[in-house]
Write an enzyme that holds these catalytic residues in place. Structure first.
Site, PDB file in Angstrom:
ATOM      1  N   HIS A 107      -3.423 -24.515   2.770  1.00  0.00           N
ATOM      2  CA  HIS A 107      -3.897 -23.230   3.286  1.00  0.00           C
ATOM      3  C   HIS A 107      -3.002 -22.115   2.783  1.00  0.00           C
ATOM      4  O   HIS A 107      -1.781 -22.210   2.866  1.00  0.00           O
ATOM      5  CB  HIS A 107      -3.906 -23.244   4.816  1.00  0.00           C
ATOM      6  CG  HIS A 107      -4.244 -21.919   5.431  1.00  0.00           C
ATOM      7  ND1 HIS A 107      -3.331 -21.164   6.134  1.00  0.00           N
ATOM      8  CD2 HIS A 107      -5.400 -21.208   5.429  1.00  0.00           C
ATOM      9  CE1 HIS A 107      -3.910 -20.048   6.549  1.00  0.00           C
ATOM     10  NE2 HIS A 107      -5.167 -20.059   6.147  1.00  0.00           N
ATOM     11  N   SER A 108      -3.598 -21.078   2.226  1.00  0.00           N
ATOM     12  CA  SER A 108      -2.862 -19.890   1.789  1.00  0.00           C
ATOM     13  C   SER A 108      -1.783 -20.275   0.771  1.00  0.00           C
ATOM     14  O   SER A 108      -2.083 -20.882  -0.264  1.00  0.00           O
ATOM     15  CB  SER A 108      -2.268 -19.185   3.007  1.00  0.00           C
ATOM     16  OG  SER A 108      -1.718 -17.937   2.651  1.00  0.00           O
ATOM     17  N   LEU A 109      -0.526 -19.949   1.041  1.00  0.00           N
ATOM     18  CA  LEU A 109       0.547 -20.264   0.113  1.00  0.00           C
ATOM     19  C   LEU A 109       0.733 -21.765  -0.072  1.00  0.00           C
ATOM     20  O   LEU A 109       1.192 -22.219  -1.127  1.00  0.00           O
ATOM     21  CB  LEU A 109       1.855 -19.632   0.603  1.00  0.00           C
ATOM     22  CG  LEU A 109       3.067 -19.780  -0.317  1.00  0.00           C
ATOM     23  CD1 LEU A 109       2.831 -19.104  -1.656  1.00  0.00           C
ATOM     24  CD2 LEU A 109       4.318 -19.216   0.356  1.00  0.00           C
TER      25      LEU A 109
ATOM     26  N   SER B 245      -1.561 -23.901  -0.596  1.00  0.00           N
ATOM     27  CA  SER B 245      -2.400 -24.329  -1.711  1.00  0.00           C
ATOM     28  C   SER B 245      -1.749 -24.016  -3.047  1.00  0.00           C
ATOM     29  O   SER B 245      -1.888 -24.782  -4.013  1.00  0.00           O
ATOM     30  CB  SER B 245      -3.770 -23.648  -1.617  1.00  0.00           C
ATOM     31  OG  SER B 245      -3.643 -22.234  -1.745  1.00  0.00           O
TER      32      SER B 245
ATOM     33  N   MET C 286      -7.930 -23.747   0.978  1.00  0.00           N
ATOM     34  CA  MET C 286      -8.494 -22.936   2.057  1.00  0.00           C
ATOM     35  C   MET C 286      -7.812 -21.571   2.055  1.00  0.00           C
ATOM     36  O   MET C 286      -6.611 -21.473   2.285  1.00  0.00           O
ATOM     37  CB  MET C 286      -8.295 -23.630   3.410  1.00  0.00           C
ATOM     38  CG  MET C 286      -8.981 -24.971   3.524  1.00  0.00           C
ATOM     39  SD  MET C 286      -8.761 -25.751   5.148  1.00  0.00           S
ATOM     40  CE  MET C 286      -7.008 -26.048   5.142  1.00  0.00           C
TER      41      MET C 286
END
Length: 692
Positions: free
Chosen positions: A438-440, A442, A515
């Site tokens: 999720h976010s960073l 990923s 995500m």
């Protein structure tokens, strides 16, 4: 003056003219047909749970003119029962309620209806059945939550056997130590161990959402007194708890807990003596709880989820472990609703999701970054600056070669550790393993997977990279000078990660789920305009970029591979109830009708202008005009399919997008909620954390 009568009895018996002064009214049991003619009207009885009546063998013509026995608890005893004097009928009464102390008795005699004897005697002579115990664990701030039926059964069995070995619960993610009464996570760490309790009795106030269990000692005491009431047939029993509270057992369904009842015989009904709360209702057993059967033992897929910036993952300030719990339950619910038949037949199992946390290691004592930031942080607006240092700063630390190496080592080693531990505790697992970020998180996984070596590359190298590689060269001359030279290596991911040695994962991921991912933005900032259609992850063949349409942090991947796909919309993920949400269908219908109507107007004006020009130029005939009119009518009545690339039937265009996902689509968009479509900016922050 007549003595007050217990208000719990709504029918009061008095003789109209013959009641001696100073005595309580006479209580009449059913008399003969001739005797009832001289009696007054009969009042109904509405509260039978508070009355215990033992009628004599012969009730015909019996007149009870002696005073009713008063309720006097035995001093110095934990529990006391009511006994009637020898000269009176065996009739027991509960304590009087304070607010009804001035209740005036009726001035007429009353006959107890026959139904009173039956209902009053319903709690007498019942067979006693021991209560079934269920295991609970403390889950703040929700209070105590029950284990599933399967977990509670395993815990009860271990308790009866006196086992000292930990019992695996919740799919093996937590171990319960019976003797210590604690619950500890297996795959991650918690600051405090959660308490565990073997429960059977519960109390609930008007403000509690769920009943709260008594301690095991208090439950044993209440159960013993309840057994005595059932076997003896004498109710209205008082139980004094060790903490000063009192419990009144009136009937199997009428048990009240008085908080801080004070002196003997005082029973407040509205506010307790200490002013904390009203009397509590007491329940025996777990009838008021919705307890699940338990998770499926068969695990088909293992997924590791890596969080983004900060120590919390959603707007409720929950850690990644708590968010993953909801994520896991959501997946189980979808399996139960969409694959119910396959699940019942045992053809499919479940997906196990384990969290990967790296924020604590980055801001811990190993790096000391928080201590270094304190001297340079301004003292104004401290809460906002603390939030900035704890969350937004993670992006800058990731772009730093010093702390980026620490993040990579932490994530890779944690994934390998959990994978090895899971395989050790589940030796029969042979399913695929996937990664999600999720976010960073990923971006961290993208860089890590981009630098993995395929089988052919590993065979051509002498050494094998692992999480224990020597990273001493990454720390050369960094702490001494801010102008020390740094080697920026140009690779597939650009120049944003200089001098970082990427550890090797001990498995090959089946798929990579993104995500709300800003990967495309990071790659573009590193100096790469496009990664090209031939870009692949060496050990992972499937990639899915999932994002909310209003997420300000999410970026597309398909256009990074092929910029010509800018006008191609991402794949719309179907709603779990099927089709599209109503407002999306309405929006698309309006857009389609509007575009068609606009095009028809343009075509009509252009056709009319051409006909007028032909008529005045003399090149048109009457026959050609008729043909043009027929063509115009036919075009207006014909409804053809939309122009565009062919579709696969599931909303996904049949186009090839590079090799990153095996030629399939990469970008998948969620459906926004109806109220979110009113204003995109208001729900932008919420959209970034809605994936959990």
């Amino acid at each position: 003056m007549a003595a007050p009568v217990n208000p719990l009895l709504n029918s009061v018996s008095r003789e109209a003219d013959h009641a001696p002064q100073g005595l309580q009214p006479a209580l009449l049991l059913p008399l003969t047909q001739t005797d009832t003619k001289e009696l007054g009207p009969t009042l109904p009885v509405s509260s039978f749970d508070h009355v215990d009546l033992q009628a004599p063998s012969s009730t015909e013509g019996v007149l009870l003119s002696d005073p009713l026995p008063s309720y006097t608890p035995l001093s110095g005893s934990t529990c006391s029962s009511l006994t009637a004097p020898a000269q009176t009928a065996p009739f027991t009464t509960p304590p009087a309620s304070p607010q009804n102390a001035n209740f005036l008795p009726a001035q007429s005699t009353t006959v107890l209806p026959p139904s009173f004897e039956n209902m009053a005697a319903s709690g007498v002579g019942e067979s006693y059945h021991p209560v079934l115990h269920h295991w609970f664990y403390c889950a703040e701030p929700q209070g105590w939550k029950p284990f599933t039926f399967s977990d509670s059964f395993n815990l009860e069995e271990a308790f009866m056997q006196g086992s000292a070995e930990p019992v695996a619960t919740e799919g093996g993610r937590h171990d319960v130590y019976i003797q210590d009464r604690v619950r500890k996570p297996v795959y991650w760490e918690e600051s405090e161990s959660k308490a565990v309790r073997r429960c059977s009795w519960f109390k609930k106030s008007a403000l509690d959402q769920h009943p709260q269990p008594y301690t095991e000692e208090q439950s044993a005491l209440l159960e013993e007194e309840y057994r005595a009431c059932v076997t003896s047939g004498q109710w209205h029993r008082q139980v004094n708890l060790p903490d000063g509270d009192k419990v009144m057992i009136h009937s199997p369904r009428a048990i009240i807990h008085y908080v801080g009842a004070g002196l003997e015989g005082e029973y407040p009904t509205a506010v307790s003596v200490n002013g904390s709360q009203a009397p509590l209702t007491v329940r025996r057993g777990t009838e008021d709880f919705e307890i699940e059967d338990g998770e499926c033992e068969q695990v088909d897929h293992l997924l590791f989820l890596v969080h983004g910036i900060g120590s919390v993952c959603d707007l409720r300030f929950r850690a990644v472990e708590q968010c993953v719990d909801d994520f896991r339950k959501l997946g189980q619910n979808l399996l139960s609703t969409h694959f119910k038949q396959s699940k019942e037949m045992g053809e499919i199992g479940r997906v196990e999701i384990l969290p990967i946390s790296w924020h604590k290691a980055l801001h811990g004592d190993a790096t000391g970054i928080d201590e270094k930031l304190k001297p340079i942080t301004l003292r104004s607006i401290p809460k906002l600056r603390e939030f900035t240092n704890d969350t937004i700063l993670d992006v800058l630390l990731f772009n730093s070669p010093i702390y980026c190496q620490h993040i990579m080592d932490t994530v890779a080693s944690e994934i390998n550790r959990l994978y090895a531990l899971y395989c050790k505790r589940n030796p029969g697992f042979s399913g695929p393993v996937s990664l999600g970020g999720h976010s960073l998180g990923s971006v961290i996984l993208f860089d890590l997977l981009s630098h993995q070596k395929a089988d052919s590359e590993e065979s051509s190298t002498d050494g094998v990279s692992s999480t224990t590689d020597d990273h001493s060269h990454c720390d050369k001359n960094r702490a001494n000078s801010m102008t020390s030279p740094v080697d920026y290596l140009m690779g597939a991911s650009g120049t944003g990660q200089p001098s970082v040695a990427y550890p090797k994962l001990s498995f090959k991921p089946e798929a990579f789920f993104l995500m709300g991912s800003p990967i495309a933005m990071f790659v573009t900032v590193r100096g790469i305009d496009t990664i090209g259609p031939d870009f692949v992850l060496p050990t992972c063949k499937r990639v899915f970029n999932i994002f909310h349409p209003y997420d300000p942090v999410a970026y597309r991947l398909e256009t990074l591979i092929d910029p010509s796909l800018t006008n191609v919309r991402p794949v719309l993920i179907p709603h779990h109830k099927g089709r599209k949400r109503m407002h999306l269908e309405l929006k698309e219908t309006i857009e389609r009708v509007g575009s068609e109507f606009k095009q028809k107007i343009v075509d009509s004006i252009q056709g009319t202008w051409n006909r007028i020009y032909q008529m005045y130029s003399g090149t048109s005939t009457q026959a050609s005009i008729g043909e043009q009119v027929d063509e115009a009518l036919a075009s207006q009545l014909y409804l053809g399919e939309e122009e565009g690339p062919p579709s696969t039937g599931s909303g996904e265009l049949a186009i090839t997008v590079g090799r990153l996902n095996g030629g399939r689509r990469l970008d998948y968009v969620l459906q926004e909620k109806p109220y979110e479509s009113f204003n995109e900016y208001i729900f932008a922050l919420q959209a970034h954390v809605t994936y959990w």
